[in-house]
Design a protein around this motif. Sequence first.
Motif, PDB file in Angstrom:
ATOM      1  N   ASP A   1       0.858  -1.185   0.000  1.00  7.54           N
ATOM      2  CA  ASP A   1       0.000   0.000   0.000  1.00  7.54           C
ATOM      3  C   ASP A   1       0.893   1.232   0.000  1.00  7.54           C
ATOM      4  OD1 ASP A   1      -1.676   2.152   0.547  1.00  7.54           O
ATOM      5  OD2 ASP A   1      -2.987   0.999   1.865  1.00  7.54           O
ATOM      6  N   PRO A   2       0.875   2.021  -1.061  1.00 10.64           N
ATOM      7  CA  PRO A   2       1.772   3.193  -1.151  1.00 10.64           C
ATOM      8  C   PRO A   2       1.500   4.255  -0.097  1.00 10.64           C
ATOM      9  CG  PRO A   2       0.140   3.219  -2.920  1.00 10.64           C
ATOM     10  CD  PRO A   2       0.033   1.881  -2.260  1.00 10.64           C
ATOM     11  N   ASN A   3       0.345   4.167   0.589  1.00 15.96           N
ATOM     12  CA  ASN A   3       0.029   5.132   1.638  1.00 15.96           C
ATOM     13  C   ASN A   3       0.657   4.757   2.979  1.00 15.96           C
ATOM     14  OD1 ASN A   3      -1.758   6.808   0.050  1.00 15.96           O
ATOM     15  ND2 ASN A   3      -3.208   5.107   0.116  1.00 15.96           N
ATOM     16  N   HIS A   4       1.279   3.586   3.034  1.00 16.64           N
ATOM     17  CA  HIS A   4       1.844   3.085   4.287  1.00 16.64           C
ATOM     18  C   HIS A   4       3.361   3.091   4.267  1.00 16.64           C
ATOM     19  CE1 HIS A   4      -1.474   1.352   6.777  1.00 16.64           C
ATOM     20  NE2 HIS A   4      -2.121   1.496   5.644  1.00 16.64           N
ATOM     21  N   LEU A   5       3.920   3.185   5.469  1.00 16.08           N
ATOM     22  CA  LEU A   5       5.354   2.995   5.646  1.00 16.08           C
ATOM     23  C   LEU A   5       5.679   1.508   5.655  1.00 16.08           C
ATOM     24  CD1 LEU A   5       6.003   5.554   8.525  1.00 16.08           C
ATOM     25  CD2 LEU A   5       6.795   5.772   6.165  1.00 16.08           C
ATOM     26  N   GLN A   6       6.914   1.186   5.378  1.00 11.32           N
ATOM     27  CA  GLN A   6       7.389  -0.175   5.562  1.00 11.32           C
ATOM     28  C   GLN A   6       7.616  -0.417   7.050  1.00 11.32           C
ATOM     29  OE1 GLN A   6      10.894  -0.821   3.161  1.00 11.32           O
ATOM     30  NE2 GLN A   6       9.967   0.100   1.345  1.00 11.32           N
ATOM     31  N   GLN A   7       7.696  -1.674   7.427  1.00  7.53           N
ATOM     32  CA  GLN A   7       7.971  -1.975   8.829  1.00  7.53           C
ATOM     33  C   GLN A   7       9.432  -1.712   9.174  1.00  7.53           C
ATOM     34  OE1 GLN A   7       8.211  -6.076  11.263  1.00  7.53           O
ATOM     35  NE2 GLN A   7       6.125  -5.510  10.735  1.00  7.53           N
ATOM     36  N   ASN A   8      10.315  -2.073   8.266  1.00  7.53           N
ATOM     37  CA  ASN A   8      11.745  -1.977   8.561  1.00  7.53           C
ATOM     38  C   ASN A   8      12.489  -1.189   7.484  1.00  7.53           C
ATOM     39  OD1 ASN A   8      11.016  -5.213   9.373  1.00  7.53           O
ATOM     40  ND2 ASN A   8      11.775  -3.859  10.969  1.00  7.53           N
ATOM     41  N   TYR A   9      13.222  -0.188   7.933  1.00  8.46           N
ATOM     42  CA  TYR A   9      14.144   0.551   7.072  1.00  8.46           C
ATOM     43  C   TYR A   9      15.539   0.424   7.672  1.00  8.46           C
ATOM     44  CZ  TYR A   9       9.984   2.959   5.211  1.00  8.46           C
ATOM     45  OH  TYR A   9       8.772   3.250   4.638  1.00  8.46           O
ATOM     46  N   ILE A  10      16.519   0.115   6.837  1.00  5.97           N
ATOM     47  CA  ILE A  10      17.905   0.154   7.292  1.00  5.97           C
ATOM     48  C   ILE A  10      18.359   1.605   7.174  1.00  5.97           C
ATOM     49  CG2 ILE A  10      20.255  -0.696   6.969  1.00  5.97           C
ATOM     50  CD1 ILE A  10      18.306  -2.825   7.906  1.00  5.97           C
ATOM     51  N   MET A  11      18.458   2.278   8.313  1.00  2.83           N
ATOM     52  CA  MET A  11      18.811   3.696   8.315  1.00  2.83           C
ATOM     53  C   MET A  11      20.304   3.906   8.101  1.00  2.83           C
ATOM     54  SD  MET A  11      16.546   5.138  11.490  1.00  2.83           S
ATOM     55  CE  MET A  11      17.279   3.989  12.660  1.00  2.83           C
ATOM     56  N   GLY A  12      21.092   2.920   8.509  1.00  4.40           N
ATOM     57  CA  GLY A  12      22.536   3.050   8.386  1.00  4.40           C
ATOM     58  C   GLY A  12      23.241   2.094   9.328  1.00  4.40           C
ATOM     59  N   PHE A  13      24.476   2.430   9.654  1.00  2.66           N
ATOM     60  CA  PHE A  13      25.299   1.555  10.485  1.00  2.66           C
ATOM     61  C   PHE A  13      26.126   2.387  11.460  1.00  2.66           C
ATOM     62  CE2 PHE A  13      24.617  -0.604   6.476  1.00  2.66           C
ATOM     63  CZ  PHE A  13      24.319  -1.908   6.847  1.00  2.66           C
ATOM     64  N   ILE A  14      26.597   1.710  12.489  1.00  7.33           N
ATOM     65  CA  ILE A  14      27.599   2.291  13.378  1.00  7.33           C
ATOM     66  C   ILE A  14      28.814   1.376  13.345  1.00  7.33           C
ATOM     67  CG2 ILE A  14      28.196   2.886  15.751  1.00  7.33           C
ATOM     68  CD1 ILE A  14      25.240   3.514  16.200  1.00  7.33           C
ATOM     69  N   PHE A  15      29.921   1.906  12.863  1.00  7.31           N
ATOM     70  CA  PHE A  15      31.168   1.152  12.809  1.00  7.31           C
ATOM     71  C   PHE A  15      32.072   1.613  13.953  1.00  7.31           C
ATOM     72  CE2 PHE A  15      29.620   1.096   8.425  1.00  7.31           C
ATOM     73  CZ  PHE A  15      29.721  -0.249   8.122  1.00  7.31           C
ATOM     74  N   THR A  16      32.708   0.653  14.601  1.00  5.79           N
ATOM     75  CA  THR A  16      33.601   0.965  15.717  1.00  5.79           C
ATOM     76  C   THR A  16      35.044   0.797  15.277  1.00  5.79           C
ATOM     77  OG1 THR A  16      31.939   0.177  17.285  1.00  5.79           O
ATOM     78  CG2 THR A  16      34.191   0.430  18.103  1.00  5.79           C
TER      79      THR A  16
END
Length: 325
Positions: free
Chosen positions: A257-272
């Motif tokens: 449904d294009p009116n809805h968000l997805q459940q999961n988005y990979i926003m990024g990472f944290i590298f140490t």
Amino acid sequence: MNIYEKLTRFVKQVFKTTVEIFLEALKLSPNAQGYVSGSITELLLKKKLEEEYGFEIKRIREKWEGRKHLRHHGDFYFRKPDSSYWYVVESKGVKSNSEKWHKLYNFDNLKNFLITHSDKIPWIDNTLNVEEQVTNWIYTNLPKFRDEYLSNFYEYEEVQKYKSKRETEKARDIAALRDYTRNQINDMIEERLNYVMSKIKVLETHFVSGRSGISERTQATPRKDEFNVIAINIVLRYPEHKFLFANPKNLESSGDDPNHLQQNYIMGFIFTGEQGNPTLTITDDWYEDLKDVYDTLDAEDSVDEDDMQIDNRHIVLDEGEQNEK
């Protein structure tokens, strides 16, 4: 009255017990800790919007009188002091088990996951061989995957249910796990997860909402017009409370449904790094500065002030504390 005295009084009044029992109960209940963590996130977001950005903030009522407005599914209304436009901001945390969910404790899963999201990783040059770059990074930063961690781990249930007459790599790996108990397998997986997360952590959303005709949701994720700004607290993966912001209209829509968000988005990472310093890398859809997201908001997306239902309970509590002083 100092802070401990206030806490003692609060616990006695609300929970009818001592601070010691309250603390023990909190330690024993991950669900309760989750609720408290959510409340802390809301409070810190409110303070950040007020003190750092100078916004006027109003808390949105959780239980509305009558039917809740479809576009007011957030934590706060906010606006600039010199503006008549009110917007809605919703706060969330990151997915707490992302690395385990994607089984990044196994080499192939980790490698393929990084390849899939190579466009989100600054040290990968996508004009060159991505698999080679990822493999070299893993072997350099997580050298146990060269030898000690070569075999794949599987959850206890899969080990017990798996049956195969063929001699495959998976069959051999599962055979090696047959004699281990559930706790032993969990401990081995946890050990590898800790090892992987000592160098890389995944920032992933977890948008889950109830589905009902009243909310006009067709699936169990929020609609893109339920709030104007989403604020994600990444403290579960970062050394301190830190928010990332996005305009939900600019996030990729659900495939159903294009009116809805997805459940999961990979926003990024944290590298140490070698010195233990975290490096945050996020996609272009997410911002560390709320001003960048505010600039994407349209006046026609603001909420009608006449429709706003404001929660004034905290104001009453504050006044009560002032009267006690």
